[in-house]
Scaffold this motif. Sequence first.
Motif, PDB file in Angstrom:
ATOM      1  N   PRO A 162      -8.595  11.262 -12.238  1.00  0.00           N
ATOM      2  CA  PRO A 162      -9.401  11.970 -13.216  1.00  0.00           C
ATOM      3  C   PRO A 162      -8.895  12.266 -14.592  1.00  0.00           C
ATOM      4  N   GLY A 163      -9.895  12.709 -15.120  1.00  0.00           N
ATOM      5  CA  GLY A 163      -9.799  12.999 -16.173  1.00  0.00           C
ATOM      6  C   GLY A 163      -8.973  12.155 -18.052  1.00  0.00           C
ATOM      7  N   GLN A 164      -9.004  11.007 -17.038  1.00  0.00           N
ATOM      8  CA  GLN A 164      -8.033   9.959 -18.082  1.00  0.00           C
ATOM      9  C   GLN A 164      -8.624   8.616 -17.854  1.00  0.00           C
ATOM     10  N   ASN A 165      -8.595   7.775 -19.307  1.00  0.00           N
ATOM     11  CA  ASN A 165      -9.464   6.358 -18.892  1.00  0.00           C
ATOM     12  C   ASN A 165      -8.076   5.109 -18.755  1.00  0.00           C
ATOM     13  N   SER A 166      -7.286   5.501 -16.929  1.00  0.00           N
ATOM     14  CA  SER A 166      -6.444   4.640 -16.753  1.00  0.00           C
ATOM     15  C   SER A 166      -6.051   4.939 -15.366  1.00  0.00           C
ATOM     16  N   THR A 167      -5.625   3.505 -14.713  1.00  0.00           N
ATOM     17  CA  THR A 167      -5.642   3.323 -13.051  1.00  0.00           C
ATOM     18  C   THR A 167      -4.447   3.574 -12.603  1.00  0.00           C
ATOM     19  N   VAL A 168      -3.859   4.197 -11.542  1.00  0.00           N
ATOM     20  CA  VAL A 168      -3.100   3.520 -10.449  1.00  0.00           C
ATOM     21  C   VAL A 168      -3.172   2.648  -9.566  1.00  0.00           C
ATOM     22  N   SER A 169      -2.185   1.255  -9.765  1.00  0.00           N
ATOM     23  CA  SER A 169      -2.569   0.615  -8.845  1.00  0.00           C
ATOM     24  C   SER A 169      -1.323  -0.015  -7.583  1.00  0.00           C
ATOM     25  N   THR A 170      -1.402   0.425  -6.467  1.00  0.00           N
ATOM     26  CA  THR A 170      -0.340   0.268  -5.410  1.00  0.00           C
ATOM     27  C   THR A 170       0.052  -0.407  -4.250  1.00  0.00           C
ATOM     28  N   TYR A 171       0.452  -1.891  -3.835  1.00  0.00           N
ATOM     29  CA  TYR A 171       0.995  -2.664  -2.745  1.00  0.00           C
ATOM     30  C   TYR A 171       0.763  -1.704  -1.923  1.00  0.00           C
ATOM     31  N   TRP A 172       0.303  -1.712  -0.489  1.00  0.00           N
ATOM     32  CA  TRP A 172       0.506  -1.859   1.021  1.00  0.00           C
ATOM     33  C   TRP A 172       0.320  -2.427   1.505  1.00  0.00           C
ATOM     34  N   GLU A 173       0.750  -2.593   3.077  1.00  0.00           N
ATOM     35  CA  GLU A 173       0.816  -2.884   4.239  1.00  0.00           C
ATOM     36  C   GLU A 173       0.703  -1.783   4.857  1.00  0.00           C
ATOM     37  N   GLY A 174      -0.309  -2.325   6.391  1.00  0.00           N
ATOM     38  CA  GLY A 174      -0.707  -1.144   7.373  1.00  0.00           C
ATOM     39  C   GLY A 174      -1.345  -1.868   8.722  1.00  0.00           C
ATOM     40  N   GLU A 175      -1.163  -0.480   9.408  1.00  0.00           N
ATOM     41  CA  GLU A 175      -1.450  -1.302  10.453  1.00  0.00           C
ATOM     42  C   GLU A 175      -2.397  -0.803  11.147  1.00  0.00           C
ATOM     43  N   ILE A 176      -3.165  -2.089  12.079  1.00  0.00           N
ATOM     44  CA  ILE A 176      -4.525  -1.795  12.947  1.00  0.00           C
ATOM     45  C   ILE A 176      -4.531  -0.837  13.931  1.00  0.00           C
ATOM     46  N   ILE A 177      -4.858   0.124  14.346  1.00  0.00           N
ATOM     47  CA  ILE A 177      -4.965   0.706  15.755  1.00  0.00           C
ATOM     48  C   ILE A 177      -5.275  -0.329  16.473  1.00  0.00           C
ATOM     49  N   ASP A 178      -4.545  -0.664  17.721  1.00  0.00           N
ATOM     50  CA  ASP A 178      -5.174  -1.159  18.613  1.00  0.00           C
ATOM     51  C   ASP A 178      -4.257  -1.631  19.744  1.00  0.00           C
ATOM     52  N   SER A 179      -4.473  -2.504  20.002  1.00  0.00           N
ATOM     53  CA  SER A 179      -3.623  -2.708  21.670  1.00  0.00           C
ATOM     54  C   SER A 179      -2.042  -2.797  20.753  1.00  0.00           C
ATOM     55  N   ILE A 180      -1.582  -3.330  19.573  1.00  0.00           N
ATOM     56  CA  ILE A 180      -0.483  -3.226  19.561  1.00  0.00           C
ATOM     57  C   ILE A 180       0.581  -2.510  18.518  1.00  0.00           C
ATOM     58  N   HIS A 181      -0.536  -1.293  18.271  1.00  0.00           N
ATOM     59  CA  HIS A 181      -0.466   0.132  17.252  1.00  0.00           C
ATOM     60  C   HIS A 181      -0.738   0.665  17.951  1.00  0.00           C
ATOM     61  N   LYS A 182      -0.134   2.395  18.373  1.00  0.00           N
ATOM     62  CA  LYS A 182      -0.745   3.454  18.278  1.00  0.00           C
ATOM     63  C   LYS A 182      -1.450   4.359  17.413  1.00  0.00           C
ATOM     64  N   PHE A 183      -1.415   5.317  17.985  1.00  0.00           N
ATOM     65  CA  PHE A 183      -1.590   6.272  17.052  1.00  0.00           C
ATOM     66  C   PHE A 183      -0.863   7.101  16.595  1.00  0.00           C
ATOM     67  N   ASN A 184       0.758   6.944  17.271  1.00  0.00           N
ATOM     68  CA  ASN A 184       1.616   7.655  17.385  1.00  0.00           C
ATOM     69  C   ASN A 184       2.596   7.041  16.418  1.00  0.00           C
ATOM     70  N   THR A 185       3.548   7.537  15.170  1.00  0.00           N
ATOM     71  CA  THR A 185       3.064   5.936  13.708  1.00  0.00           C
ATOM     72  C   THR A 185       4.729   5.953  14.379  1.00  0.00           C
ATOM     73  N   ASN A 186       6.129   7.183  14.720  1.00  0.00           N
ATOM     74  CA  ASN A 186       7.018   6.438  15.096  1.00  0.00           C
ATOM     75  C   ASN A 186       8.269   5.165  14.214  1.00  0.00           C
ATOM     76  N   LYS A 187       7.057   6.322  13.211  1.00  0.00           N
ATOM     77  CA  LYS A 187       8.258   5.298  11.735  1.00  0.00           C
ATOM     78  C   LYS A 187       7.957   5.895  10.700  1.00  0.00           C
ATOM     79  N   TRP A 188       8.261   6.294   9.621  1.00  0.00           N
ATOM     80  CA  TRP A 188       8.595   6.525   8.201  1.00  0.00           C
ATOM     81  C   TRP A 188       8.252   8.062   8.296  1.00  0.00           C
ATOM     82  N   GLY A 189       9.154   8.372   8.658  1.00  0.00           N
ATOM     83  CA  GLY A 189       9.429   9.779   9.191  1.00  0.00           C
ATOM     84  C   GLY A 189       8.600  10.431   9.726  1.00  0.00           C
TER      85      GLY A 189
END
Length: 136
Positions: free
Chosen positions: A51-78
């Motif tokens: 906001p307020g600038q003519n620039s962008t920030v880009s990041t690469y991410w990986e994720g988990e879909i909450i379903d039969s494998i991954h629960k709502f409880n993260t239990n990692k990444w602190g």
Amino acid sequence: KYIYSNFLKKGQYFFGQTIFSSTEPYQAQVMLVSVDIEKCFISGILEVKVPGQNSTVSTYWEGEIIDSIHKFNTNKWGAHNQIDSKFWNSFYSFKPFSTSFKNNQQKNEHLLLSNQIYMRWKELYFIDYPPDSDFT
């Protein structure tokens, strides 16, 4: 089997807003890089207009879909249950899952019937960002 497999596809774009530490919304664009429905894995690039600038920030991410494998409880990444509870309970659509989350007894069949897709993303690295930005 998975309703979200119809529209979570490699190369798909999504547009919206996100809020970081400030209260001002940032315009955001997400491009899905990979989607593995069977493993409930997803990755992508998040591009945020500063906001307020003519620039962008880009990041690469990986994720988990909450379903039969991954629960709502993260239990990692602190993260622990108190952090997860605060985060997930900020979404009105999470209410039906709140009790099973507290009891750590997530009922995955409810997720298959939900109109929502729950995911957790972990940003791994910057792709591009303005050198004078506050992003770290």
